[in-house]
Design an enzyme around this catalytic site. Structure first.
Site, PDB file in Angstrom:
ATOM      1  N   ARG A  19       0.805  -1.206   0.000  1.00  0.00           N
ATOM      2  CA  ARG A  19       0.000   0.000   0.000  1.00  0.00           C
ATOM      3  C   ARG A  19       0.847   1.269   0.000  1.00  0.00           C
ATOM      4  O   ARG A  19       0.336   2.359   0.217  1.00  0.00           O
ATOM      5  CB  ARG A  19      -0.914  -0.010   1.225  1.00  0.00           C
ATOM      6  CG  ARG A  19      -2.002  -1.059   1.101  1.00  0.00           C
ATOM      7  CD  ARG A  19      -2.912  -1.046   2.284  1.00  0.00           C
ATOM      8  NE  ARG A  19      -4.167  -1.720   1.955  1.00  0.00           N
ATOM      9  CZ  ARG A  19      -5.207  -1.804   2.756  1.00  0.00           C
ATOM     10  NH1 ARG A  19      -5.171  -1.242   3.934  1.00  0.00           N
ATOM     11  NH2 ARG A  19      -6.308  -2.414   2.385  1.00  0.00           N
ATOM     12  N   GLY A  52     -11.787   4.072   0.749  1.00  0.00           N
ATOM     13  CA  GLY A  52     -10.405   3.642   0.598  1.00  0.00           C
ATOM     14  C   GLY A  52      -9.962   2.776   1.755  1.00  0.00           C
ATOM     15  O   GLY A  52     -10.775   2.166   2.454  1.00  0.00           O
ATOM     16  N   CYS A  53      -8.680   2.721   1.986  1.00  0.00           N
ATOM     17  CA  CYS A  53      -8.102   1.902   3.048  1.00  0.00           C
ATOM     18  C   CYS A  53      -8.703   2.259   4.404  1.00  0.00           C
ATOM     19  O   CYS A  53      -8.734   3.421   4.789  1.00  0.00           O
ATOM     20  CB  CYS A  53      -6.589   2.106   3.074  1.00  0.00           C
ATOM     21  SG  CYS A  53      -5.776   1.250   4.433  1.00  0.00           S
ATOM     22  N   PHE A  54      -9.155   1.241   5.128  1.00  0.00           N
ATOM     23  CA  PHE A  54      -9.801   1.521   6.404  1.00  0.00           C
ATOM     24  C   PHE A  54      -8.834   1.970   7.488  1.00  0.00           C
ATOM     25  O   PHE A  54      -9.251   2.498   8.514  1.00  0.00           O
ATOM     26  CB  PHE A  54     -10.655   0.351   6.895  1.00  0.00           C
ATOM     27  CG  PHE A  54     -10.066  -1.038   6.790  1.00  0.00           C
ATOM     28  CD1 PHE A  54      -8.702  -1.279   6.851  1.00  0.00           C
ATOM     29  CD2 PHE A  54     -10.911  -2.127   6.622  1.00  0.00           C
ATOM     30  CE1 PHE A  54      -8.178  -2.553   6.769  1.00  0.00           C
ATOM     31  CE2 PHE A  54     -10.412  -3.432   6.525  1.00  0.00           C
ATOM     32  CZ  PHE A  54      -9.037  -3.645   6.603  1.00  0.00           C
ATOM     33  N   TRP A  55      -7.537   1.810   7.284  1.00  0.00           N
ATOM     34  CA  TRP A  55      -6.575   2.295   8.280  1.00  0.00           C
ATOM     35  C   TRP A  55      -6.727   3.799   8.503  1.00  0.00           C
ATOM     36  O   TRP A  55      -6.801   4.265   9.641  1.00  0.00           O
ATOM     37  CB  TRP A  55      -5.144   2.002   7.829  1.00  0.00           C
ATOM     38  CG  TRP A  55      -4.772   0.562   7.723  1.00  0.00           C
ATOM     39  CD1 TRP A  55      -5.433  -0.519   8.236  1.00  0.00           C
ATOM     40  CD2 TRP A  55      -3.613   0.033   7.054  1.00  0.00           C
ATOM     41  NE1 TRP A  55      -4.777  -1.675   7.923  1.00  0.00           N
ATOM     42  CE2 TRP A  55      -3.659  -1.376   7.206  1.00  0.00           C
ATOM     43  CE3 TRP A  55      -2.569   0.610   6.345  1.00  0.00           C
ATOM     44  CZ2 TRP A  55      -2.672  -2.211   6.673  1.00  0.00           C
ATOM     45  CZ3 TRP A  55      -1.580  -0.217   5.810  1.00  0.00           C
ATOM     46  CH2 TRP A  55      -1.633  -1.610   5.975  1.00  0.00           C
TER      47      TRP A  55
END
Length: 230
Positions: A19, A52-55
């Site tokens: 990522r 998008g990315c859940f982080w």
């Protein structure tokens, strides 16, 4: 247990390297929603967002005053496919998402949407966010009731008419059929891995933008999700 911990560490490292990116999604100053949820006496409601990315999504909302808990997970597909390796294949119907539990007497659904659209992600990117590609990274809201659906639809229309973004808003308002928490090593990822290159480049700027654009709502210390791995 030591072997399991090593495998988790390896998995996190591989995912992070996959990522890696070169720039963060930009923040955009937008008006507050003209329509918001009805005032209720309850002190706990939930909202589900995908961007998008859940982080990064989880990391942003963990710093919002009035939020009680934020979990990373999967929404839009079946329970049987709600696993990271399966979702990343891109054909499960799931989106990486966050479930935000909040106190509506302190922060409204509309204000959460304002944060979602302005600093948490870029709502003009279709089926991707930054370096992450696929429908699992789509921009979507999953209203849990009709009131939330009306607010979300009205706000998307409002933003479109205001032309605050350089491109059309592509955020989808989808049916909510369940939220499935992600694996423990994904939870609180931003807070626990703040020096990870992906987090530094893509997500910490979002938290900084939250602090700058919503100082009245910003919490210095994130409200972390309690997990069995915590």
């Amino acid at each position: 247990m030591a072997r399991l911990a090593g495998l988790v560490t390896l998995a996190v490292g591989v995912i992070a390297s996959q990522r890696f990116a070169n720039s963060a999604e930009p923040a955009t100053k937008i008006p507050a929603p003209a329509q918001d949820e009805k005032v209720v006496a309850a002190h706990s409601e939930t909202a589900v967002f995908a961007g998008g990315c859940f982080w990064g999504m989880q990391g942003v909302f963990e710093h919002v005053r009035g939020v009680k808990q934020v979990a990373s997970g999967y929404t839009g597909g079946a329970a049987s496919t709600a696993h990271y390796d399966t979702v990343e294949e891109g054909d499960t119907g799931h989106a990486e998402s966050v479930q935000v539990t909040y106190d509506p007497t302190q922060i409204t659904y509309g204000r959460l949407l304002q944060i979602f659209f302005s600093v948490a992600h870029d709502p003009t990117e279709l089926n991707y966010q930054g370096p992450d590609r696929g429908t699992q990274y789509r921009s979507a809201v999953f209203p849990v009731n009709q009131d939330q659906r009306s607010v979300a639809q009205a706000y998307i229309a409002q933003l479109g008419k205001a032309h605050v973004f350089s491109a059309p808003v592509v955020t989808r308002v989808e049916n909510f059929n369940g939220f499935y928490p992600a694996e423990a090593y994904h939870q609180n990822f931003l807070a626990l891995h703040s020096k990870d290159p992906y987090i530094v480049i893509n997500d910490l700027p979002k938290v900084d933008n939250l602090k700058k654009m919503f100082p009245d709502l910003y919490l210095n210390a994130p409200l972390l999700l309690k997990t069995t791995a915590s």
